[in-house]
Design a protein around this motif. Structure first.
Motif, PDB file in Angstrom:
ATOM      1  N   ARG A  63       0.811  -1.225   0.000  1.00 26.89           N
ATOM      2  CA  ARG A  63       0.000   0.000   0.000  1.00 26.89           C
ATOM      3  C   ARG A  63       0.845   1.276   0.000  1.00 26.89           C
ATOM      4  O   ARG A  63       0.377   2.340   0.398  1.00 26.89           O
ATOM      5  CB  ARG A  63      -0.973   0.005   1.201  1.00 26.89           C
ATOM      6  N   ASP A  64       2.086   1.164  -0.472  1.00 29.65           N
ATOM      7  CA  ASP A  64       2.939   2.348  -0.591  1.00 29.65           C
ATOM      8  C   ASP A  64       2.721   2.960  -1.976  1.00 29.65           C
ATOM      9  O   ASP A  64       2.878   2.288  -2.989  1.00 29.65           O
ATOM     10  CB  ASP A  64       4.404   1.934  -0.417  1.00 29.65           C
ATOM     11  N   ARG A  65       2.363   4.235  -2.030  1.00 30.66           N
ATOM     12  CA  ARG A  65       2.044   4.878  -3.294  1.00 30.66           C
ATOM     13  C   ARG A  65       3.245   5.602  -3.909  1.00 30.66           C
ATOM     14  O   ARG A  65       3.091   6.387  -4.848  1.00 30.66           O
ATOM     15  CB  ARG A  65       0.893   5.869  -3.089  1.00 30.66           C
ATOM     16  N   LYS A  66       4.433   5.332  -3.392  1.00 30.53           N
ATOM     17  CA  LYS A  66       5.617   6.055  -3.860  1.00 30.53           C
ATOM     18  C   LYS A  66       5.734   6.030  -5.385  1.00 30.53           C
ATOM     19  O   LYS A  66       5.870   7.085  -6.029  1.00 30.53           O
ATOM     20  CB  LYS A  66       6.875   5.454  -3.226  1.00 30.53           C
ATOM     21  N   TYR A  67       5.688   4.841  -5.977  1.00 28.96           N
ATOM     22  CA  TYR A  67       5.925   4.741  -7.423  1.00 28.96           C
ATOM     23  C   TYR A  67       4.710   5.176  -8.222  1.00 28.96           C
ATOM     24  O   TYR A  67       4.847   5.755  -9.307  1.00 28.96           O
ATOM     25  CB  TYR A  67       6.362   3.313  -7.773  1.00 28.96           C
ATOM     26  N   ILE A  68       3.526   4.936  -7.694  1.00 29.94           N
ATOM     27  CA  ILE A  68       2.325   5.447  -8.347  1.00 29.94           C
ATOM     28  C   ILE A  68       2.395   6.965  -8.451  1.00 29.94           C
ATOM     29  O   ILE A  68       2.133   7.552  -9.518  1.00 29.94           O
ATOM     30  CB  ILE A  68       1.072   5.005  -7.560  1.00 29.94           C
ATOM     31  N   ASN A  69       2.793   7.608  -7.366  1.00 28.15           N
ATOM     32  CA  ASN A  69       2.887   9.070  -7.368  1.00 28.15           C
ATOM     33  C   ASN A  69       3.971   9.577  -8.321  1.00 28.15           C
ATOM     34  O   ASN A  69       3.800  10.617  -8.978  1.00 28.15           O
ATOM     35  CB  ASN A  69       3.150   9.584  -5.955  1.00 28.15           C
ATOM     36  N   ILE A  70       5.088   8.854  -8.397  1.00 28.69           N
ATOM     37  CA  ILE A  70       6.161   9.274  -9.319  1.00 28.69           C
ATOM     38  C   ILE A  70       5.623   9.342 -10.745  1.00 28.69           C
ATOM     39  O   ILE A  70       5.871  10.314 -11.477  1.00 28.69           O
ATOM     40  CB  ILE A  70       7.359   8.304  -9.229  1.00 28.69           C
ATOM     41  N   PHE A  71       4.870   8.336 -11.157  1.00 22.71           N
ATOM     42  CA  PHE A  71       4.358   8.319 -12.531  1.00 22.71           C
ATOM     43  C   PHE A  71       3.239   9.339 -12.733  1.00 22.71           C
ATOM     44  O   PHE A  71       3.140   9.956 -13.799  1.00 22.71           O
ATOM     45  CB  PHE A  71       3.877   6.914 -12.903  1.00 22.71           C
TER      46      PHE A  71
END
Length: 750
Positions: A503-511
């Motif tokens: 549930r970490d959105r780190k990479y979703i947010n990067i894109f």
């Protein structure tokens, strides 16, 4: 679908196959001298294969043929010729690595059953969907999986009417199968072509923790885990060992057969695994299956451990005691060998010798009788529909009959001769009936199956490029490198890790914050990491991705996202491109960096399909689920923990006895990997193949960099763009910027 517990045994040569049969194997897998991933095994001739099929089937044992290597374009004709032969055998299945073979079989040889090799690195649910779509009926799961992962994968496979195999005994690779390039890089012998030189068994300079063989794993044995495997509903228990001899195969298979039989009959295990320690082994471990990756999976000796085990078990101390143990061990081995010799002495794979006799009498049907020399073999008899009449000009002659019926002899039989003693003279029936009789005899001698006619597979035409001029693309793995976006209009790929926090959105947010970035998915994504990678697709909904994992490829296909096959899918021929495009709507592919100029030039792109090639990158040698640091710099943890993937970022080097050092690299969120000391730099291909490739790619990540000096990435981009645009004057500057480089793989090929 079968739910029996199949015991699948290795057969490196005829004698090993005989040993497997008498020891109780339900099936054997073996290879010919071409297209097979154990070229160090003796392997079989085509005639021997047919003999093995007759013998094995007589004992209720199935036979699977290994075609488990990547195929080169110029080999397609030879492969098709072989497939044309195999469809007229009684073969029970072929084991395949190359995606191109799936397409060939589905289109032209649909009677062949196709199994997905362990070389396809199958470890997540999406990959099962992918393999089902391209035509696999059975999947050999990655041997790094634990029992819970195997159970989940098997349940999914069964939903798609596929069977699963699991390796339960024999040698372990430390690297993910299909993702090891160490042998290819170091000595030019690729594991993807069955030529692995086993660099993981090599001696290295003594490491900080005192080991000389820091990559050497013990052998696999799940002997006492049979109940868990049965509970997981695994269909086939597979023994590794096609380079092992008949004695080894017999000993291991017989022990496993006793274990399975007792468990089926009583629910209890046979318990006695002592004979497994009397044949070649490096010590035994079941830690991958248990998901308990500890230091004691390694052994600092790649040679046979059977004597050491016997000595330790007997508590022998002095020279006399040790010699007694050795003598007892050798006597036990000889006794097993004598038993094997007695059991196989009557087994034969010789062809069945036959005589073809013709009987022709006026007013009666023409009769053809095929009679084997041995009395216990079946006699085949065929008669004409018409009655024989006096001939005019075209009488049936012995010469005519010999010419027509010679073709009925298939590889299972050897023709001793013809018997024309009952052939009357000046007699005739319609010649079309002779053809019908010949076909009928061929049908009966082929096990009452129609002889499948030869299929020709035409070469593909070369379709136009997608891009008029080749473009540069690049890979980054850190938002700190986003500044390169400012100096180029090239495609920028962003490398996703192999492990994610839940549930970490780190990479979703990067894109989402950087829509120009194109997701680049790694080759290995297991369990929750595959699930998290899928969430990236579902939430970002990118227009295009590059994936080195077929599970993500399937998910992209399902979602209607354009996907490109990454370089670690080992693509080496046009038929693999067609498989991916026609079955899963693939939009493009990176061609493998393992093949050379001559092997690339004949590849044909499908219509509206992009071809790419990496001209600059760190050279991956292997990736492992195990930890390289336990045996090198040391680690305080007794076993790999859940957080190791996410937190650990160690780096070290190992140096072989030739003095060559290799970078051992562990990125946060990545698996431990080993990289060559040289960077891959291939500027020649830009000149050689600008008319073939749409895209030339450079890797700007720091992964695998080791202690090498880091080049200015912005300057690298500028220079590579000039190179791709035809300015060869920058070659010398690039050699200066990347001083430790090689393009040996492009020179030597597969």
């Amino acid at each position: 679908m079968s739910r029996k517990i199949e015991l699948l045994a290795p057969g490196g040569d005829v004698e090993a196959i005989k040993a497997a049969i008498v020891a109780g194997a339900n099936a054997v897998y073996c290879g010919l001298d071409i297209f097979n991933a154990r070229n160090r095994a003796s392997n079989l001739s085509f005639d021997e294969l047919n003999g093995v099929l007759r013998l094995a089937h007589e004992y209720g044992c199935e036979v699977f043929l290994t075609l488990n290597v990547v195929i080169l374009e110029h080999e397609i004709k030879s492969l098709v010729k072989l497939l044309n032969q195999l469809v007229n055998t009684t073969l029970d299945g072929i084991i395949v690595q190359d995606l191109g073979v799936f397409n060939l079989v589905k289109k032209h040889f649909p009677t062949l059953d196709v199994h997905a090799s362990t070389q396809l690195t199958t470890h997540n649910e999406g990959q099962l969907h992918f393999l089902s779509k391209v035509g696999a009926s059975r999947v050999n799961l990655s041997r790094e999986l634990n029992i819970d992962e195997i159970k989940e994968m098997t349940a999914v496979a069964h939903e798609h009417d596929m069977l699963t195999e699991v390796f339960v005994h024999g040698s372990l690779c430390i690297a993910f199968s299909g993702q090891c390039y160490s042998s290819s890089v170091s000595v030019g012998n690729s594991g993807n072509r069955g030529r692995c030189s086993q660099a993981c068994r090599d001696e290295y300079e003594v490491t900080n923790v005192g080991t000389k063989y820091p990559l050497n794993l013990k052998d696999n044995s799940a002997y006492f885990d049979l109940p868990e495997l049965v509970d997981a509903q695994v269909d086939s228990l597979k023994i590794e060992g096609r380079i092992k001899g008949a004695h080894y195969v017999y000993t291991v298979v017989e022990n496993w057969r006793k274990n399975i039989n007792k468990f089926v009959e009583t629910g209890e295990l046979y318990e006695d695994d002592s004979n497994l320690h009397k044949v070649f082994n490096r010590g035994l471990t079941n830690k991958f299956l248990k998901g308990n990756l500890t230091k004691d999976m390694f052994i600092d000796n790649p040679r046979d451990n059977s004597v050491n085990y016997a000595v330790e078990k007997s508590n022998a101390i002095d020279v006399v005691q040790i010699q007694e143990v050795r003598t007892d061990l050798y006597n036990d081995k000889n006794a097993i060998g004598a038993t094997l010799e007695e059991k196989v002495k009557a087994l034969s794979i010789d062809k069945i010798t036959v005589t073809i006799a013709f009987k022709a009498t006026l007013g009666e049907p023409l009769t053809v009788v095929v009679t084997p020399s041995e009395q216990d073999q079946q006699v085949f008899e065929v008669t004409s529909t018409s009655l024989l009449r006096e001939a005019g000009e075209k009488a049936i002659t012995s010469k005519e009959l010999e010419k027509r019926f010679k073709g009925v002899i298939n590889p299972n039989y050897e023709l001793l001769g013809y018997d024309f003693s009952n052939l009357g003279e000046n007699l005739a029936i319609p010649f079309r009936e002779l053809t019908e009789m010949k076909d009928r005899v061929a049908f009966l001698m082929n096990g009452s199956k129609d002889v499948i006619k030869h299929v020709d597979v035409p070469a593909f035409p070369q379709q136009p490029k997608v891009e008029e001029k080749p473009k540069l693309s690049m890979l980054i793995a850190d938002t700190a490198d986003l500044n390169v976006c400012d100096v180029t209009d090239a495609d920028i790929y962003f490398k996703l890790p192999e492990s994610f926090k839940k549930r970490d959105r780190k990479y979703i947010n990067i894109f989402l914050e950087n829509p120009r970035l194109i997701p680049w998915f790694p080759a290995v994504l297991i369990g929750k990491d595959y699930d998290e990678a899928v969430k990236v697709l579902e939430e970002v909904k990118p227009a295009r991705i590059v994936t080195n994992n077929t599970g993500i490829a399937y998910k992209a296909y399902e979602m209607g996202i354009e996907w490109v096959a990454g370089p670690f899918l080992n693509t080496t021929n046009s038929h693999a491109l067609v498989t991916m495009k026609e079955s899963l709507n693939c939009a493009g592919a990176f061609i493998s960096n393992e093949i050379n100029k001559g092997q690339i030039k004949h590849i044909r792109r499908p219509e509206n399909f992009k071809l790419a090639y990496s001209i600059y990158h760190p050279i991956l040698m292997m990736t492992s689920r195990q930890c390289f640091f336990q045996q090198t710099v040391g680690c305080n943890k007794p076993a790999i923990e859940a957080g190791c993937m996410l937190r650990c970022e160690k780096a070290t080097t190992i140096t072989n006895v030739k003095g060559i050092s290799f970078a051992v690299d562990k990125q946060k969120g990545g698996y431990p990997s080993i990289y060559n000391h040289e960077q891959f730099l291939n500027m020649d291909i830009v000149t050689d193949f600008s008319d073939l490739f749409d895209e030339f790619f450079i890797d700007l990540t720091n992964i695998g960099g080791g202690s090498k000096e880091k080049a200015d990435k912005v300057e690298l981009v500028k220079h590579f763009e000039k190179l791709v645009n035809g300015d060869v004057s920058v070659r010398e500057e690039l050699f200066t910027m990347v001083p430790i480089n090689t393009n040996d793989q492009y020179q030597q090929g597969l």
